[in-house]
Each structure stands twice: as structure tokens, then as C-alpha cells.
Design an enzyme around this catalytic site. Structure first.
Site, PDB file in Angstrom:
ATOM      1  N   GLY A  55       0.844  -1.187   0.000  1.00  0.00           N
ATOM      2  CA  GLY A  55       0.000   0.000   0.000  1.00  0.00           C
ATOM      3  C   GLY A  55       0.878   1.235   0.000  1.00  0.00           C
ATOM      4  N   CYS A  82       5.141  -6.303   1.800  1.00  0.00           N
ATOM      5  CA  CYS A  82       5.569  -4.900   1.837  1.00  0.00           C
ATOM      6  C   CYS A  82       4.808  -4.138   2.930  1.00  0.00           C
ATOM      7  CB  CYS A  82       5.412  -4.269   0.460  1.00  0.00           C
ATOM      8  SG  CYS A  82       6.341  -2.732   0.314  1.00  0.00           S
ATOM      9  N   TYR A  83       3.930  -3.191   2.577  1.00  0.00           N
ATOM     10  CA  TYR A  83       3.165  -2.491   3.605  1.00  0.00           C
ATOM     11  C   TYR A  83       2.442  -3.469   4.524  1.00  0.00           C
ATOM     12  CZ  TYR A  83      -0.280   0.601   5.790  1.00  0.00           C
ATOM     13  OH  TYR A  83      -1.045   1.281   6.692  1.00  0.00           O
ATOM     14  N   HIS A 169       8.145  -7.935  -3.227  1.00  0.00           N
ATOM     15  CA  HIS A 169       6.863  -8.256  -3.875  1.00  0.00           C
ATOM     16  C   HIS A 169       6.952  -9.599  -4.617  1.00  0.00           C
ATOM     17  CE1 HIS A 169       4.632  -4.533  -3.182  1.00  0.00           C
ATOM     18  NE2 HIS A 169       5.822  -3.971  -3.178  1.00  0.00           N
ATOM     19  N   GLU A 171       4.646 -11.266  -5.952  1.00  0.00           N
ATOM     20  CA  GLU A 171       3.662 -11.359  -7.028  1.00  0.00           C
ATOM     21  C   GLU A 171       4.163 -10.802  -8.359  1.00  0.00           C
ATOM     22  OE1 GLU A 171       3.752  -9.322  -4.549  1.00  0.00           O
ATOM     23  OE2 GLU A 171       2.819  -7.393  -4.931  1.00  0.00           O
ATOM     24  N   ASP A 227     -15.634 -11.379 -23.481  1.00  0.00           N
ATOM     25  CA  ASP A 227     -16.386 -11.561 -22.236  1.00  0.00           C
ATOM     26  C   ASP A 227     -17.852 -11.922 -22.487  1.00  0.00           C
ATOM     27  OD1 ASP A 227     -13.981 -10.809 -21.192  1.00  0.00           O
ATOM     28  OD2 ASP A 227     -14.577  -8.738 -20.805  1.00  0.00           O
ATOM     29  N   LYS A 370      -9.033 -12.011 -16.980  1.00  0.00           N
ATOM     30  CA  LYS A 370      -9.203 -12.161 -18.429  1.00  0.00           C
ATOM     31  C   LYS A 370      -8.640 -13.491 -18.951  1.00  0.00           C
ATOM     32  CE  LYS A 370     -10.537  -9.831 -22.130  1.00  0.00           C
ATOM     33  NZ  LYS A 370     -11.744  -8.982 -22.205  1.00  0.00           N
TER      34      LYS A 370
END
Ligand code: XMP
Length: 514
Positions: A55, A82-83, A169, A171, A227, A370
């Protein structure tokens, strides 16, 4: 959803959707909620584990996003990123401070392989850091399990309470073994079984849709995009001809596109559903005939689109449900899922339009990313050309014709665009370029054709590579291909006497012309 799940508690970091995607890539279902979500509601979802995201704030700023420390007593494994790691340390009695050296970018981190978080990870591994603050003193009960040159507590654990924090991070793909670390957390710390499979999702959704809809009727606006096509295919499997798809052809589609949509979903296609194709092109051209300003055109197209859809739906025998192709990024970006909210009202997420006759909204893809939507589409037997088609804006060719729109100009840009796409695909470049199309500049200029002077239009060719469409580069196209396309366009498309290739990136240009 009956699957085991990991919850991501969102503190507003920029990579938060990525965390959920990576967890799902590990075969574990994952949802994102704002840090404002009550603990009771969080616990009621019975998560197998929780991830606190990064964040933008500092934990010692009193206005910062925070969470009740009660969450650490619930016995649920928690990973702070992190945060999220700083907040966990702060709430549990550690000290977070401004780091003397700010770390940004790829940083070598030394990890302790005895921690389950780092099982199978190289002792020195590259991680992505982006922080001003750091954990200066660990909270009681924690031990350091990773460090970098400037960060003594790059990762911490309290294995008895199953609490973990990482300053970097995992991710982000720049963290070379990040996905493995997340996989370690969900499997080795949280004890997940990994029951999230796309085929299960399809079967589960079909069951749920049948239950929700019963013997009622559903109507869906089908655009031919990925979609709404996947929603159509899924609903067709679940409820067959209780589904009616309305496909509004606004006359601003690419060459043959309306017929291609009809070939898949119409009476000759493979799906059991009612297909209504509305040719509204004359109406759109009439409404657009004086419009020249881009946003004005967009507004007219959007408004007429809704009107035509509603008028057509009004002619049906009282459908109870409206289906929509909302996907998870729409939900998160609308501020309903996570915290990183850029409100986009046009997504129309989470509620029925005002004054509607429908009793309920059906959004079967609202928890999918997606790439997951594409997998579902492939499983349901949609053609690959549809699943992997490049993005096409809702206002269609309306924003690729600079200035006034006429049926003749639409046809001209359709023909030029078809040649450009055909040649790019034939040259094998289709998969390397993220979006490519022809646009009609509003410019006319003098040329010569045979012995005749001409005063005709100029076509612009666009081809861009991009990660996320926020920025983009013009693709490098072999000269031979550009000159072949130019020759074909000026020879085959009447009233075009010049072709330009657009070398501009975004910024300063945009991908589209209007
Ligand atoms: P720009 O032109 O903003 O385009 O660089 C970025 C991406 O967004 C698409 N785009 C739109 N999509 N309605 C849409 O559905 C619109 O009004 C619209 N404008 C741009 C564009 O095709 C590209 O993929």
C-alpha cells in the site's frame, strides 16, 4: 463458491490484482477485499489463508489504512507483503521506520531455506523491492528468514502463529522465484489442496446458473467480444433456449464481423440459444451525421446502443434476468472488490441499471481474470480466433474515422483495415502485436492515378505493442510488408490515394485516433 479460498486484504498497492492471479495460477481460489471489510465477514468466508497487500502509506501515519489486530488471533495463516508486512509487525509490537537506504528494483536477497516459505528457493535470489519504510525491529515471537544488504528483515516469520511477512513483492515477475514462494505459502503454510480448476469452475457455474434461473428467461447483450461471448456460451450450456442474446450491429464493426458473430451464435452455430441480430446501422449513421468531436461521438454511440438493446428486449416475453460480461478487474476497479479504486461508471458493475424491468443481474464471470475467461471460453468450445481476438473498442470504427462519419467512410476504412489485418497475419506477426488496425484520417490530398488527378483520402495504419494499454510502442514493421499493404490499399480501396504508418507511441499519442 465452495472451493477452499485465500483472501487478499487490499491496502491500496498497485500490484494487488496480481497477487490474486498468482495464487489462482497455483491452483487455489482467491478473492480480493478492501481493508474496510469487517473481520466477522472475513472469518465467515472461512479462508485457508490471508494475504495483506502492499500500500502507499506509512504505518506510523495515523490516517493510514489499518486492520484490527484481532485478525492475528484467529489462527489463520497470514502473509504480509511490503506495507502488509510492516503493518503486521507494527500491530504486533515491532517497530517500522524510514529505511536509511531506500530499496527500489531488483535486489539480491539471502533466504533461510528452513522456513516453509522458502522451501526449494535458491539461497540467494532476486526479488523486487519498492519501499521507503522497513521493519526496524521485529515484533515479539518473530525471527528473520531473509535479508538484503540494506534490509535486515527482508522476510520474517512466526511459525507457531503461521504469520509471515516479506518486504519484497513475490507477485511481480521480477521476483524470480516469487510464484514459488506464494505456492509455498498456500500449500506448505496454509495447507491448501489446490482444488481450483477451470473445468470445475465451468461445471459449478452451470449448476449455480440453473439454480438461480430456474425456468425463467435471461437476456444478454452480445457484442462479439470475449467476455460477452463466454457468458453466452456458459449460459447456453446451463439453460439453452431460455437465453436470448441481442447482438446490436451499430454499423461500425470491422469487415464481416457481424457475420462472424452470427456464424458462432446464430442458428447455424453450435450453441443452443435464441439469437437476435439487430441491424441498427442506419439509425447510428443518422444520429452521428453531424458529430465530429470524439467524446460527443462516444456519447451518441453509447446512448443509442443502450436504447436499441432496451427496445429489442422490450419486445421479448418478460425476461427476468439481465446477464452481463463483467469480469473481476471491472469489479475491483469499480471499488467493490479491492481498494485500488479508479471508479469506472461505464462498467455498470454490481447493480441493475435504473428503471429496469429486470428482477436480477447475472454476472457469471465476475470473479475471473481475463486469461481465466479465455480458458473457460476454450473449454466451452468457442473458436480460438474469437478467444484471442485483439481488443476492439465499444464505439468501434466510430473512433477510427476522424471527424464526420458517413457510411462511405465506414466502408473505406473497413476495406483498408481488412487488408492490413490479412497481411499482418499472413506475415506471421499477429501474435507479436497487441493491437493493429487502419484508421481514416480526415485528410484529403492530391494524387495521380493513371493520367488522372485525384483528390482522395489518406489511411493511417496503426500497430502497437504494449503490456497494459496504458503505454504502448509503435511496432517495427518490415518495409516490404508496409509497401505491399500500401500498394494493395491504394489499388483495391477506391478514394484512398495515400497510406501512412503511424510511428508514434503512447504517450504522446493514444492507441486509438479519437
Ligand atoms: P487509447 O486510445 O486510450 O486506447 O490509448 C487504449 C485501449 O482502450 C481501447 N479503447 C476503448 N475501448 N471504449 C472501449 O471499449 C472506448 O471508448 C475506448 N477507447 C479506447 C483501445 O482500443 C485500446 O485497446
Amino acid at each position: 463458491m465452495e472451493n477452499e479460498k485465500i483472501l487478499v486484504i487490499d491496502f491500496g498497492g498497485q500490484y494487488n490484482q496480481l497477487i490474486a492471479r498468482r495464487v489462482r495460477e497455483c491452483g487455489v481460489y482467491c478473492e480480493i477485499y478492501s481493508y474496510k471489510k469487517d473481520l466477522d465477514e472475513v472469518l465467515a468466508m472461512h479462508p485457508k489463508g490471508i494475504i495483506f497487500t502492499g500500500g502507499p502509506n506509512s504505518v506510523y501515519d495515523p490516517a493510514s489504512a489499518t486492520y484490527t489486530a484481532e485478525i492475528f488471533k484467529a489462527g489463520i495463516p497470514i502473509l504480509g507483503i511490503c506495507y502488509g508486512a510492516q503493518l503486521m509487525s507494527h500491530l504486533l509490537g515491532g517497530r517500522v521506520d524510514h529505511a536509511p537506504v531506500r530499496e527500489y528494483g531488483k535486489i539480491e536477497v539471502s533466504v533461510d531455506n528452513t522456513s516453509p516459505l522458502f522451501e526449494g528457493i535458491r539461497a540467494q535470489t532476486i526479488c523486487w523491492m519498492s519501499h521507503n519504510d522497513y521493519i526496524a525491529e521485529m515484533a515479539p515471537g518473530f525471527r528473520a528468514i531473509a535479508h538484503s544488504d540494506h534490509c535486515p528483515y527482508a522476510a520474517v516469520e512466526d511459525s507457531s502463529r503461521k504469520l509471515y511477512g516479506v518486504q519484497f513483492h513475490p507477485e511481480v515477475l521480477h521476483t524470480q522465484e516469487g510464484t514459488k514462494m506464494l505456492s509455498n505459502f498456500v500449500y506448505h503454510v496454509c495447507g491448501c489442496a489446490g482444488d481450483w480448476k477451470m473445468s470445475d469452475f465451468v461445471e459449478q457455474s452451470i449448476r449455480q446458473l440453473r439454480e438461480t434461473v430456474g425456468d425463467k428467461q435471461v437476456v444478454l447483450g452480445l457484442s462479439g467480444g470475449v467476455d460477452s461471448s463466454v457468458v453466452a456460451a456458459l449460459l447456453s450450456r446451463a439453460i439453452g433456449s431460455q437465453l436470448t442474446c441481442i447482438f446490436v450491429d451499430h454499423g461500425l464493426l470491422r469487415k464481416n464481423e457481424a457475420d462472424e458473430v452470427e456464424a458462432v451464435f446464430g442458428p447455424k452455430g453450435n450453441f443452443d440459444l435464441n439469437f437476435i441480430r439487430v441491424d441498427a446501422s442506419a439509425r447510428f449513421y443518422r444520429k452521428l451525421r453531424f458529430a465530429t468531436e470524439p467524446e460527443h461521438k462516444r456519447k451518441i454511440i453509447g446512448k443509442q446502443f443502450v436504447r436499441v438493446f432496451e427496445e429489442t428486449a422490450a419486445g421479448l416475453d418478460h425476461p427476468d434476468f439481465l446477464a452481463q460480461g463483467t469480469i473481476y478487474p471491472d469489479v475491483v476497479e469499480s471499488g467493490l472488490g479491492g481498494e485500488s479504486a479508479t471508479i469506472k461508471s461505464h462498467h455498470n458493475v454490481g447493480g441493475l441499471p435504473k428503471h429496469t424491468r429486470f428482477k436480477g443481474l447475472i454476472e457469471p464471470l465476475r470473479y475471473l481474470f481475463k486469461d481465466e475467461v479465455r480458458q473457460v471460453g476454450l473449454q466451452l468450445g468457442l473458436p480460438e480466433s474469437l478467444i484471442y481476438r485483439q481488443p476492439f473498442p465499444g464505439p468501434g470504427l466510430g473512433i477510427r474515422i476522424i471527424g464526420r462519419i458517413t457510411p462511405e467512410k465506414v466502408q473505406l476504412v473497413q476495406e483498408a483495415d481488412a487488408i492490413w489485418r490479412e497481411e499482418l497475419l499472413a506475415a506471421g506477426l499477429g501474435s507479436q502485436i497487441n493491437q493493429y488496425f487502419a484508421a481514416l484520417t480526415n485528410m484529403r490530398s492530391v494524387g495521380v492515378m493513371g493520367d488522372e488527378r485525384t483528390y482522395d483520402y489518406a489511411i493511417a495504419l496503426r500497430a502497437v505493442t504494449t503490456q497494459d494499454f496504458m503505454t504502448a510502442e509503435a511496432a517495427e514493421i518490415p518495409w516490404e510488408l508496409l509497401s505491399r499493404v500500401t500498394n494493395r490499399i491504394v489499388n483495391e480501396v477506391p478514394h484512398v490515394n495515400r497510406v501512412f504508418y503511424d510511428c508514434t507511441g503512447k504517450p504522446p499519442a493514444t492507441v486509438e485516433y479519437e
